[in-house]
Design a protein around this motif. Structure first.
Motif, PDB file in Angstrom:
ATOM      1  N   THR A 147       0.816  -1.220   0.000  1.00 23.05           N
ATOM      2  CA  THR A 147       0.000   0.000   0.000  1.00 23.05           C
ATOM      3  C   THR A 147       0.849   1.269   0.000  1.00 23.05           C
ATOM      4  O   THR A 147       0.390   2.315  -0.445  1.00 23.05           O
ATOM      5  CB  THR A 147      -0.934   0.035   1.217  1.00 23.05           C
ATOM      6  N   ASN A 148       2.073   1.204   0.505  1.00 20.01           N
ATOM      7  CA  ASN A 148       2.900   2.405   0.525  1.00 20.01           C
ATOM      8  C   ASN A 148       3.615   2.577  -0.810  1.00 20.01           C
ATOM      9  O   ASN A 148       3.315   1.880  -1.789  1.00 20.01           O
ATOM     10  CB  ASN A 148       3.887   2.375   1.703  1.00 20.01           C
ATOM     11  N   SER A 149       4.576   3.473  -0.870  1.00 18.09           N
ATOM     12  CA  SER A 149       5.216   3.809  -2.142  1.00 18.09           C
ATOM     13  C   SER A 149       6.068   2.690  -2.708  1.00 18.09           C
ATOM     14  O   SER A 149       6.482   2.755  -3.866  1.00 18.09           O
ATOM     15  CB  SER A 149       6.083   5.056  -1.965  1.00 18.09           C
ATOM     16  N   THR A 150       6.325   1.638  -1.938  1.00 16.69           N
ATOM     17  CA  THR A 150       7.108   0.509  -2.449  1.00 16.69           C
ATOM     18  C   THR A 150       6.429  -0.127  -3.650  1.00 16.69           C
ATOM     19  O   THR A 150       7.096  -0.607  -4.578  1.00 16.69           O
ATOM     20  CB  THR A 150       7.309  -0.551  -1.345  1.00 16.69           C
ATOM     21  N   ALA A 151       5.119  -0.129  -3.662  1.00 16.13           N
ATOM     22  CA  ALA A 151       4.358  -0.746  -4.759  1.00 16.13           C
ATOM     23  C   ALA A 151       3.831   0.289  -5.747  1.00 16.13           C
ATOM     24  O   ALA A 151       2.911   0.002  -6.512  1.00 16.13           O
ATOM     25  CB  ALA A 151       3.198  -1.550  -4.189  1.00 16.13           C
ATOM     26  N   LEU A 152       4.415   1.473  -5.759  1.00 13.99           N
ATOM     27  CA  LEU A 152       3.883   2.567  -6.579  1.00 13.99           C
ATOM     28  C   LEU A 152       3.843   2.208  -8.064  1.00 13.99           C
ATOM     29  O   LEU A 152       2.852   2.477  -8.753  1.00 13.99           O
ATOM     30  CB  LEU A 152       4.719   3.828  -6.362  1.00 13.99           C
ATOM     31  N   PHE A 153       4.911   1.593  -8.582  1.00 11.68           N
ATOM     32  CA  PHE A 153       4.940   1.284 -10.006  1.00 11.68           C
ATOM     33  C   PHE A 153       3.921   0.208 -10.367  1.00 11.68           C
ATOM     34  O   PHE A 153       3.316   0.257 -11.438  1.00 11.68           O
ATOM     35  CB  PHE A 153       6.349   0.845 -10.411  1.00 11.68           C
ATOM     36  N   THR A 154       3.717  -0.742  -9.488  1.00  5.99           N
ATOM     37  CA  THR A 154       2.670  -1.729  -9.732  1.00  5.99           C
ATOM     38  C   THR A 154       1.306  -1.059  -9.780  1.00  5.99           C
ATOM     39  O   THR A 154       0.483  -1.356 -10.654  1.00  5.99           O
ATOM     40  CB  THR A 154       2.675  -2.794  -8.623  1.00  5.99           C
ATOM     41  N   GLY A 155       1.072  -0.147  -8.850  1.00  3.75           N
ATOM     42  CA  GLY A 155      -0.192   0.587  -8.840  1.00  3.75           C
ATOM     43  C   GLY A 155      -0.408   1.387 -10.112  1.00  3.75           C
ATOM     44  O   GLY A 155      -1.527   1.440 -10.647  1.00  3.75           O
ATOM     45  N   ILE A 156       0.651   2.011 -10.614  1.00  4.58           N
ATOM     46  CA  ILE A 156       0.544   2.794 -11.846  1.00  4.58           C
ATOM     47  C   ILE A 156       0.152   1.895 -13.019  1.00  4.58           C
ATOM     48  O   ILE A 156      -0.753   2.214 -13.801  1.00  4.58           O
ATOM     49  CB  ILE A 156       1.876   3.507 -12.138  1.00  4.58           C
ATOM     50  N   ILE A 157       0.826   0.758 -13.145  1.00  6.60           N
ATOM     51  CA  ILE A 157       0.552  -0.151 -14.264  1.00  6.60           C
ATOM     52  C   ILE A 157      -0.856  -0.715 -14.188  1.00  6.60           C
ATOM     53  O   ILE A 157      -1.596  -0.730 -15.179  1.00  6.60           O
ATOM     54  CB  ILE A 157       1.596  -1.289 -14.278  1.00  6.60           C
ATOM     55  N   VAL A 158      -1.252  -1.162 -13.011  1.00 13.40           N
ATOM     56  CA  VAL A 158      -2.596  -1.743 -12.850  1.00 13.40           C
ATOM     57  C   VAL A 158      -3.672  -0.687 -13.088  1.00 13.40           C
ATOM     58  O   VAL A 158      -4.684  -0.961 -13.741  1.00 13.40           O
ATOM     59  CB  VAL A 158      -2.751  -2.366 -11.455  1.00 13.40           C
TER      60      VAL A 158
END
Length: 451
Positions: A147-158
């Motif tokens: 949920t934090n910025s560690t997964a930011l790129f995954t969130g952008i792609i999804v």
């Protein structure tokens, strides 16, 4: 040369800068500025003890031993959910760019993201009323790394993929459920996009399952993407060659009259945001070893390179004050006050710098030199790393102090860079004065000859 630029470079740069997906990413992350700012200042207030002697004791005396609780709560409500906010924001902005209202799209994108997030099984021990303890398993917990910025790129792609699927399915008339006219409009709109939303989430879930079964050996998409793409990409972004390249292209586009930061913002914003958030998380954990932090983090450029705006033009204004105050009185008046707040369009288009070969070398060269100085100063441990966010309009030197968590070395680096920018611009301002004097003499000679 200008014909070639007008024909080939400017259209390509403008098209790249207006690419809807990059715009959605940039606008969503910029729109989160209130969240990132309050979270950053909460971390700053909790960690000023390293910069101000006796700060912790004063805060403890005023607010008690648990005075850091407020800052911790704010961090939890902001940076701990950066990817969630990004998914919602990007989906909304992207859907709006297609003419969709965006509300259903952002909810579908968020659901699509969470179907790709692994649940964890934890063992929990609970104390009962009779004093005995009971141990049981709790299923459905989500690790904050998703949920934090560690997964930011995954969130952008999804967010992008889910929104693209949803918008396209929403345009298929056969998938729209039409209700009678007497049904409230809000209900009718929701049912019209019911099947597209369901299908989007179902497709994302199926793809995620197949991915784990046949491609990643059971590894979830975010973890796989982090090891294959995100880590190498962020490592490359946190490097001196990458920093020099960004500094060059931002100012190269500006020389063509194109807004360089906006054009590259879709690429640089998520990269630097992720690196900055990692630093903020380290600061929140109390990490004091500077080498553990990223260099190219957050508003690195705003604090140490864009002094007065792109091109460090506050140095140009100061050079004009030192050398040619009377002749440049109007430009100093127009550009001086805005330059203190990182706004330099009056100088870029009023001097002008844009499409002016005379200012090409200092305008592009100065930020590159400042980038090298700043990167080396932080990476060598001479200057405190970036540990908080600042508004881009923060005045120079003050911005260097704030962005390093109130450390004097940040202010010193910004002040040093400002002096360097003045030194670089001085000979060009002097050259401008000589050229103008020559033109005035030639005009006077021609007038005398005519008489």
């Amino acid at each position: 040369m200008m014909s070639f630029v007008d024909r080939y470079i400017m259209p390509a740069a403008a098209k790249f800068g207006n690419q809807r997906h990059l715009l959605a990413i940039r606008d969503a992350l910029i729109g989160m500025i209130a969240i990132t700012m309050v979270g950053s200042f909460a971390v700053l207030f909790n960690n000023l003890g390293g910069a101000i002697k006796g700060y912790d004791k004063i805060m403890e005396a005023l607010f008690g031993v648990n005075w850091k609780t407020l800052g911790g709560d704010i961090w939890w409500g902001t940076f701990a959910f950066m990817t969630v906010f990004a998914v919602v924001g990007i989906a909304y902005k992207l859907a709006r760019s297609y003419g969709d209202e965006g509300f259903e799209a952002m909810l579908v994108a968020l659901a699509s993201y969470f179907v790709l997030v692994p649940q964890s099984l934890n063992t929990v021990t609970v104390t009962l009323e009779n004093g005995k303890t009971a141990t049981g398993s709790v299923w459905g917990l989500v690790n904050s790394t998703y949920t934090n910025s560690t997964a930011l790129f995954t969130g952008i792609i999804v967010a992008i993929i889910a929104t693209e699927i949803f918008v396209r399915l929403s345009r298929i008339k056969q998938l729209a459920i039409k209700l009678p006219d007497g049904v409230p409009p809000a209900v009718s709109k929701a049912f019209a996009k019911l099947l597209p939303g369901m299908l989007t989430i179902f497709v994302i879930a199926i793809v995620g399952l197949l991915f784990r079964l046949y491609l990643s050996d059971g590894v979830y998409f975010n973890d796989w993407l982090s090891s294959v793409l995100v880590k190498p990409l962020t490592n490359a972004a946190d490097s001196l060659p990458f920093a020099i390249g960004i500094a060059f292209f931002i100012h190269f586009f500006w020389m063509l009259g194109l807004h360089g930061p906006n054009i590259l913002g879709g690429i640089t914003t998520p990269l630097f945001t992720a690196l900055g958030n990692e630093n903020i998380d380290l600061a929140a954990k109390g990490v004091t070893k500077w080498s553990e932090y990223n260099v190219m983090a957050g508003q690195f450029f705003d604090a140490f390179v864009f002094l007065g705006g792109s091109g460090a033009t506050l140095g140009l204004i100061i050079s004009m004050i030192l050398i040619n105050r009377k002749r440049n009185k109007q430009m100093i008046g127009l550009g001086g006050a805005p330059g203190l707040f990182q706004i330099n369009e009056p100088v870029l288009f009023g001097l002008p710098i844009v499409l002016n070969p005379m200012w090409l070398i200092p305008f592009i060269g100065t930020p590159i030199i400042l980038t090298v100085i700043s990167y080396l100063a932080i990476s060598l441990g001479m200057v405190h790393p970036v540990t908080t966010n600042i508004p881009w309009v923060t005045p120079p030197i003050l911005g260097g102090w704030l962005i390093t968590g109130g450390h004097w070395t940040g202010a010193a680096l910004a002040a040093f860079n400002l002096v360097i920018s003045v030194v670089i611009y001085l000979p060009f301002v002097a050259l401008q004065r000589r050229m103008e004097s020559k033109k005035m003499r030639e005009a006077a000679n021609n007038q005398s000859a005519a008489m």
